[in-house]
Scaffold this motif. Sequence first.
Motif, PDB file in Angstrom:
ATOM      1  N   ASN A 206       0.807  -1.223   0.000  1.00 30.86           N
ATOM      2  CA  ASN A 206       0.000   0.000   0.000  1.00 30.86           C
ATOM      3  C   ASN A 206       0.839   1.272   0.000  1.00 30.86           C
ATOM      4  O   ASN A 206       0.349   2.343  -0.348  1.00 30.86           O
ATOM      5  N   VAL A 207       2.092   1.145   0.400  1.00 28.48           N
ATOM      6  CA  VAL A 207       2.930   2.334   0.501  1.00 28.48           C
ATOM      7  C   VAL A 207       4.183   2.220  -0.374  1.00 28.48           C
ATOM      8  O   VAL A 207       4.349   2.962  -1.341  1.00 28.48           O
ATOM      9  N   ARG A 208       5.034   1.281  -0.054  1.00 31.38           N
ATOM     10  CA  ARG A 208       6.345   1.229  -0.709  1.00 31.38           C
ATOM     11  C   ARG A 208       6.265   0.857  -2.190  1.00 31.38           C
ATOM     12  O   ARG A 208       6.963   1.444  -3.020  1.00 31.38           O
ATOM     13  N   LEU A 209       5.440  -0.125  -2.527  1.00 27.64           N
ATOM     14  CA  LEU A 209       5.381  -0.579  -3.924  1.00 27.64           C
ATOM     15  C   LEU A 209       4.278   0.080  -4.729  1.00 27.64           C
ATOM     16  O   LEU A 209       4.234  -0.083  -5.960  1.00 27.64           O
ATOM     17  N   ALA A 210       3.403   0.804  -4.070  1.00 28.14           N
ATOM     18  CA  ALA A 210       2.222   1.362  -4.757  1.00 28.14           C
ATOM     19  C   ALA A 210       2.551   2.102  -6.058  1.00 28.14           C
ATOM     20  O   ALA A 210       1.858   1.923  -7.067  1.00 28.14           O
ATOM     21  N   PRO A 211       3.617   2.929  -6.105  1.00 27.43           N
ATOM     22  CA  PRO A 211       3.881   3.669  -7.359  1.00 27.43           C
ATOM     23  C   PRO A 211       4.430   2.792  -8.489  1.00 27.43           C
ATOM     24  O   PRO A 211       4.507   3.251  -9.633  1.00 27.43           O
ATOM     25  N   TYR A 212       4.794   1.545  -8.173  1.00 26.56           N
ATOM     26  CA  TYR A 212       5.510   0.740  -9.158  1.00 26.56           C
ATOM     27  C   TYR A 212       4.752  -0.515  -9.596  1.00 26.56           C
ATOM     28  O   TYR A 212       5.226  -1.236 -10.487  1.00 26.56           O
ATOM     29  N   LEU A 213       3.622  -0.778  -9.013  1.00 27.92           N
ATOM     30  CA  LEU A 213       2.884  -2.001  -9.331  1.00 27.92           C
ATOM     31  C   LEU A 213       2.239  -1.906 -10.710  1.00 27.92           C
ATOM     32  O   LEU A 213       1.808  -0.832 -11.132  1.00 27.92           O
ATOM     33  N   PRO A 214       2.141  -3.023 -11.422  1.00 30.63           N
ATOM     34  CA  PRO A 214       1.493  -2.999 -12.746  1.00 30.63           C
ATOM     35  C   PRO A 214       0.012  -2.669 -12.631  1.00 30.63           C
ATOM     36  O   PRO A 214      -0.651  -3.058 -11.652  1.00 30.63           O
ATOM     37  N   ALA A 215      -0.491  -1.967 -13.615  1.00 32.86           N
ATOM     38  CA  ALA A 215      -1.881  -1.504 -13.577  1.00 32.86           C
ATOM     39  C   ALA A 215      -2.875  -2.659 -13.518  1.00 32.86           C
ATOM     40  O   ALA A 215      -3.983  -2.493 -12.987  1.00 32.86           O
ATOM     41  N   HIS A 216      -2.492  -3.823 -14.037  1.00 31.53           N
ATOM     42  CA  HIS A 216      -3.424  -4.954 -14.073  1.00 31.53           C
ATOM     43  C   HIS A 216      -3.537  -5.688 -12.744  1.00 31.53           C
ATOM     44  O   HIS A 216      -4.420  -6.538 -12.588  1.00 31.53           O
ATOM     45  N   LEU A 217      -2.661  -5.390 -11.792  1.00 31.51           N
ATOM     46  CA  LEU A 217      -2.733  -6.062 -10.495  1.00 31.51           C
ATOM     47  C   LEU A 217      -3.950  -5.560  -9.726  1.00 31.51           C
ATOM     48  O   LEU A 217      -4.131  -4.362  -9.532  1.00 31.51           O
ATOM     49  N   THR A 218      -4.806  -6.492  -9.289  1.00 34.01           N
ATOM     50  CA  THR A 218      -6.007  -6.109  -8.545  1.00 34.01           C
ATOM     51  C   THR A 218      -5.951  -6.530  -7.086  1.00 34.01           C
ATOM     52  O   THR A 218      -6.655  -5.954  -6.253  1.00 34.01           O
ATOM     53  N   LYS A 219      -5.128  -7.526  -6.763  1.00 32.90           N
ATOM     54  CA  LYS A 219      -5.086  -8.003  -5.382  1.00 32.90           C
ATOM     55  C   LYS A 219      -3.770  -8.704  -5.104  1.00 32.90           C
ATOM     56  O   LYS A 219      -3.250  -9.427  -5.954  1.00 32.90           O
ATOM     57  N   ALA A 220      -3.246  -8.473  -3.906  1.00 26.92           N
ATOM     58  CA  ALA A 220      -2.079  -9.202  -3.412  1.00 26.92           C
ATOM     59  C   ALA A 220      -2.397  -9.617  -1.993  1.00 26.92           C
ATOM     60  O   ALA A 220      -2.690  -8.768  -1.146  1.00 26.92           O
ATOM     61  N   GLU A 221      -2.367 -10.900  -1.724  1.00 29.82           N
ATOM     62  CA  GLU A 221      -2.736 -11.391  -0.399  1.00 29.82           C
ATOM     63  C   GLU A 221      -1.936 -12.638  -0.075  1.00 29.82           C
ATOM     64  O   GLU A 221      -1.429 -13.329  -0.978  1.00 29.82           O
ATOM     65  N   PRO A 222      -1.813 -12.964   1.208  1.00 23.25           N
ATOM     66  CA  PRO A 222      -1.068 -14.166   1.589  1.00 23.25           C
ATOM     67  C   PRO A 222      -1.713 -15.419   1.021  1.00 23.25           C
ATOM     68  O   PRO A 222      -2.943 -15.527   0.947  1.00 23.25           O
ATOM     69  N   ASN A 223      -0.894 -16.337   0.608  1.00 23.91           N
ATOM     70  CA  ASN A 223      -1.401 -17.611   0.107  1.00 23.91           C
ATOM     71  C   ASN A 223      -2.064 -18.375   1.253  1.00 23.91           C
ATOM     72  O   ASN A 223      -1.534 -18.415   2.357  1.00 23.91           O
ATOM     73  N   PRO A 224      -3.230 -18.979   1.005  1.00 23.45           N
ATOM     74  CA  PRO A 224      -3.914 -19.734   2.070  1.00 23.45           C
ATOM     75  C   PRO A 224      -3.042 -20.824   2.692  1.00 23.45           C
ATOM     76  O   PRO A 224      -3.254 -21.201   3.846  1.00 23.45           O
ATOM     77  N   SER A 225      -2.065 -21.316   1.941  1.00 21.48           N
ATOM     78  CA  SER A 225      -1.193 -22.366   2.469  1.00 21.48           C
ATOM     79  C   SER A 225      -0.243 -21.838   3.536  1.00 21.48           C
ATOM     80  O   SER A 225       0.360 -22.605   4.289  1.00 21.48           O
ATOM     81  N   GLY A 226      -0.112 -20.505   3.593  1.00 16.34           N
ATOM     82  CA  GLY A 226       0.820 -19.920   4.548  1.00 16.34           C
ATOM     83  C   GLY A 226       2.186 -19.639   3.957  1.00 16.34           C
ATOM     84  O   GLY A 226       3.050 -19.065   4.616  1.00 16.34           O
ATOM     85  N   TRP A 227       2.392 -20.059   2.704  1.00 13.24           N
ATOM     86  CA  TRP A 227       3.678 -19.845   2.043  1.00 13.24           C
ATOM     87  C   TRP A 227       3.488 -18.918   0.850  1.00 13.24           C
ATOM     88  O   TRP A 227       2.732 -19.214  -0.070  1.00 13.24           O
TER      89      TRP A 227
END
Length: 259
Positions: A18-39
Motif C-alpha cells: 500500500n505504501v512502498r510498492l504502490a507507485p511501481y505495481l502494474p496496472a493490471h494487479l487487482t489483489k495481493a494477499e497471503p497464500n492460504p497455504s501460509g507460504w
Amino acid sequence: MLGTTFQVTADELKEIFNVRLAPYLPAHLTKAEPNPSGWGNTYTFKPFTGREPKPETPRRYYDDPKLCFRHQDREAGRPEADEAEYDLREKACHFLDQVYDQARSEWRNARYIADLKTVVSNTGDLFKQHGQAKTAVDAAFTYLRDPKAATEWPAAVSRLIDTHSTLMAAAIAFDERARQIAEVHEQHLYEEAPGYDEALKAAGYPQARDWPIASVHDYGRNYHGEYDRYTLSGQAQALIKEQEEHVAKVGRLTGTPTA
C-alpha cells in the motif's frame, strides 16, 4: 540480509503493497494477499489482452529511499537503514519481482491466445471442406469396384480425378492456415505459454483439438515436389498416387482404356 525463506507480518504486507510498492505495481494487479497455504503470496490480475506493452519492472524504483540499497543511503547523505528497515526493503523488492514475473507470464499467455485468434479465422470451415472432399474421393473410388462402373469406366475414372483435384485443393488450403497456426505456436514455444490445445480452447476453438496441425517445418514441398506425410497435403498426395496406380493397373491388366 534475507534468507531463502522469511516471514512477513500482516502489517508489513500492508506497508509493502500500500505504501512502498504502490507507485511501481502494474496496472493490471487487482489483489495481493497471503497464500492460504501460509507460504508466499497470491497475486490476482485483471485479464490481459496480450496487446498491451510487455509488463516490465520500472527501473526508477532502484533510487526510491524506501526500496534502495544501504550504500545509496550513504551516497545520498541519508542515515543508513537499520537492519529492520533494510529487511523490509528487501522483502518489498522480492515481492515486486514476483508480481512482475507473474504479470509477464499472464501477459505472454494472453499474447499467445490473441495471436492464435488472429490466424485461426475460418480454419474450422477449411477442415470441414477437406473432410467433405475426402468423403467424395472415397465414394468415387469405391464406385469403381461396382460392376456398374464397367459400363461407364472412362466417365467414372474422370469423376474420380475431379474429386482428386478438389481434395488436393482443400488439403492445401487447410495446410496453409495450419502452417500459420504452427508458426504462432513455434513463436511462443519457449515462453512458458499454455499448451497448444489449451491455448486454442482459450482462444474459443475447443474443436481445434481435432485439427491435424503439424510442425511448422513440415509444411511446403520438398525438393522432390512432395508434401510431408504429416500434413493433409502429403496425405492427399499419397492417396491420389495410390489410387492412380490402382486405376492404371486395372486398365493394364484388363485392357480397359480410361479415355
